[in-house]
Design a protein around this motif. Structure first.
Motif, PDB file in Angstrom:
ATOM      1  N   THR A 100      -4.802  40.649  87.074  1.00 30.82           N
ATOM      2  CA  THR A 100      -4.199  41.645  86.184  1.00 30.82           C
ATOM      3  C   THR A 100      -5.171  42.813  85.973  1.00 30.82           C
ATOM      4  N   VAL A 101      -6.445  42.487  85.796  1.00 30.85           N
ATOM      5  CA  VAL A 101      -7.465  43.531  85.618  1.00 30.85           C
ATOM      6  C   VAL A 101      -7.659  44.278  86.941  1.00 30.85           C
ATOM      7  N   HIS A 104      -4.333  46.376  87.739  1.00 27.67           N
ATOM      8  CA  HIS A 104      -3.806  47.336  86.773  1.00 27.67           C
ATOM      9  C   HIS A 104      -4.859  47.908  85.819  1.00 27.67           C
ATOM     10  N   GLY A 105      -6.084  47.372  85.865  1.00 30.77           N
ATOM     11  CA  GLY A 105      -7.128  47.863  84.966  1.00 30.77           C
ATOM     12  C   GLY A 105      -7.683  49.211  85.420  1.00 30.77           C
ATOM     13  N   GLN A 109     -12.811  49.344  83.333  1.00 34.24           N
ATOM     14  CA  GLN A 109     -12.568  47.923  83.007  1.00 34.24           C
ATOM     15  C   GLN A 109     -12.974  47.023  84.167  1.00 34.24           C
ATOM     16  N   LYS A 110     -12.657  47.465  85.382  1.00 33.28           N
ATOM     17  CA  LYS A 110     -13.016  46.637  86.548  1.00 33.28           C
ATOM     18  C   LYS A 110     -14.524  46.495  86.669  1.00 33.28           C
ATOM     19  N   LEU A 193      -6.719  42.841  77.113  1.00 32.58           N
ATOM     20  CA  LEU A 193      -7.787  41.902  77.436  1.00 32.58           C
ATOM     21  C   LEU A 193      -8.565  41.704  76.128  1.00 32.58           C
ATOM     22  N   ILE A 233      -4.654  47.030  79.105  1.00 30.29           N
ATOM     23  CA  ILE A 233      -4.696  47.163  80.561  1.00 30.29           C
ATOM     24  C   ILE A 233      -3.466  47.935  81.008  1.00 30.29           C
ATOM     25  N   TYR A 242       3.227  44.054  84.789  1.00 28.22           N
ATOM     26  CA  TYR A 242       1.873  43.663  85.216  1.00 28.22           C
ATOM     27  C   TYR A 242       1.737  42.136  85.251  1.00 28.22           C
TER      28      TYR A 242
END
Ligand SMILES: Cc1cc2nc3c(=O)[nH]c(=O)nc-3n(C[C@H](O)[C@H](O)[C@H](O)COP(=O)(O)OP(=O)(O)OC[C@H]3O[C@@H](n4cnc5c(N)ncnc54)[C@H](O)[C@@H]3O)c2cc1C
Length: 392
Positions: A100-101, A104-105, A109-110, A193, A233, A242
């Motif tokens: 999900t990260v 779509h992050g 965030q990644k 998150l 996210i 997502y």
């Protein structure tokens, strides 16, 4: 990718993953799992061993510190864990929840999370979607996240949030726009998150649920929990999409675990049927004993083929909803039938905990209920594959 390329990836069996995973599992025999099962304790050492050998980060791309392996490789790891008599439920979400990260992050965030998830420094094991009142009707969930300046204020409750007490982070699906103000019921939901280390005691409480298997599952209560807007996210209101995008991977991976369980039951049943002598001959000489085992073997082979096909399609970036759902359905049933056959083969001894059959049998029942129950898989196939009217 052509259909013949797809065939090749269906045949790929990753022996270089199976052998070392099997060796790790040998360090965690039935006695280890029985002890934890009786005490409802988390398999910390087992999870640590898988983390150290980098299996839990195998799907994270190399640029973020993972091994960047395809889904089929992760599927082989989980199947091997289960066919060895171990159970990956304590940590399998660390493999795929990060998707999900990843998908779509934001870049930030990644960079912030994926390398630490890959190394095991951060545990992303918890996935809060299901709620007690709305159950399978996910789009009707009642947990809300209301925007207030640079925060969201979260209220509501999740149930069956597994591993929340053993996780640093949790993926949360909550409603950000009231259901009566959106065009489609799948809109107005957002993904967050949540940092459980900050949240616990500050508006978030976790209560374990006593269950028939040692699964570390919990209820999570939100009471004016404040989370930063930056923890969202992707776009607000698009969270359901997502979450759905990760579900095929989850179904394929858990189907692989079910295949592993089926293989475990068949191996144990064959061994016992050859060893156990009653009426002066091995019980396996009786067709009443050997036919169900042979049938379980055939069913498992068939289910494994659809699991492999689903993984191959997923890895090729092709649509795999039908195959992922069929894989989950058939593998869960193959595991259950193999478990029942093994149980019957062991006679009274199946009930004795020291043989591990009753524990594995209890554990494999879950695949027919979670991550999605059999009926909901059938509704998907009926509506989206066969074109029958929507039934719910
Ligand atoms: C041990 C365990 C761990 C879990 N871990 C997680 C987790 O980590 N995160 C998470 O979010 N969830 C988790 N779940 C939740 C799991 O995904 C749900 O239990 C499952 O999706 C079924 O939802 P429900 O229990 O609310 O059943 P319900 O939705 O109440 O359904 C009950 C029964 O009715 C059937 N049914 C409902 N509607 C229909 C319909 N329209 N047509 C036909 N049949 C229907 C269902 O198939 C089911 O058999 C877990 C569950 C368990 C038991």
């Amino acid at each position: 990718m052509t259909d013949s390329d797809l065939q090749v990836s269906i045949e790929n069996d990753y022996p270089y993953l199976r052998d070392p995973v099997r060796r790790i599992c040998e360090q965690f025999p039935g006695e280890y799992w029985r002890r934890l099962d009786a005490a409802a304790e988390y398999p910390t050492e087992f999870v640590q061993a898988l983390t150290e050998h980098e299996y839990l980060g195998c799907l994270i791309p190399e640029e973020y510190g993972g091994s960047g392996l395809p889904l089929r490789a992760a599927s082989v790891v989980l199947e091997t864990i289960h066919s060895s008599g171990c159970n990956a439920a304590a940590c399998h979400a660390q493999m795929y929840t990060m998707g999900t990260v990843l998908r779509h992050g934001s870049d930030e965030q990644k960079q912030q999370y994926l390398p630490k998830i890959a190394s095991g420094e951060l545990r992303l094991q918890a996935f809060g979607v299901t709620e007690p009142v709305t159950g399978s009707d996910t789009t009707q969930l009642r947990t809300t996240a209301v925007r207030d300046g640079d925060s969201y204020v979260v209220n509501g409750q999740k149930i069956w949030t597994s591993r929340a007490l053993h996780s640093d982070l949790m993926i949360l699906l909550a409603r950000t726009t009231p259901a009566d103000q959106v065009e489609k019921r799948s809109r107005g939901l957002s993904v967050f998150l949540v940092d459980l280390r900050e949240a616990r005691g500050n508006g978030l409480e976790i209560q374990p649920i006593d269950t028939m298997i040692n699964h570390g599952t919990t209820q999570v209560f939100f009471d004016n929990l404040r989370i930063r807007v930056s923890s969202r996210i992707g776009d607000e209101g698009h969270g359901f999409k997502y979450i759905l995008s990760g579900m095929n991977a989850e179904r394929i991976l858990l189907a692989s675990e079910a295949i592993g369980d089926a293989r475990y039951f068949i191996r144990r049943a064959v061994e016992y049927a050859n060893e156990r002598e009653v009426f002066g001959r091995p019980i396996g000489q009786n067709q009443g004993i050997q036919f169900p085992i042979a049938r379980a073997h055939a069913e498992t082979d068939a289910a494994e083929m659809i699991v492999r096909k689903a993984a191959a399609l997923y890895d090729a970036g092709r649509e795999c909803g039908a195959e992922a759902n069929s894989a989950k359905l058939l593998a869960s049933e193959a595991a259950w039938n193999a478990g029942d056959t093994c149980f019957q083969t062991f006679g009274g001894f199946a009930f004795a905990t020291e043989y591990d059959i009753e524990r594995k049998w209890r554990e494999c029942r879950l695949f027919q209920t979670a991550p999605i129950s059999t009926n909901l898989v059938l509704t998907y196939l009926a509506q989206h594959v066969l074109g029958l009217p929507r039934s719910y």
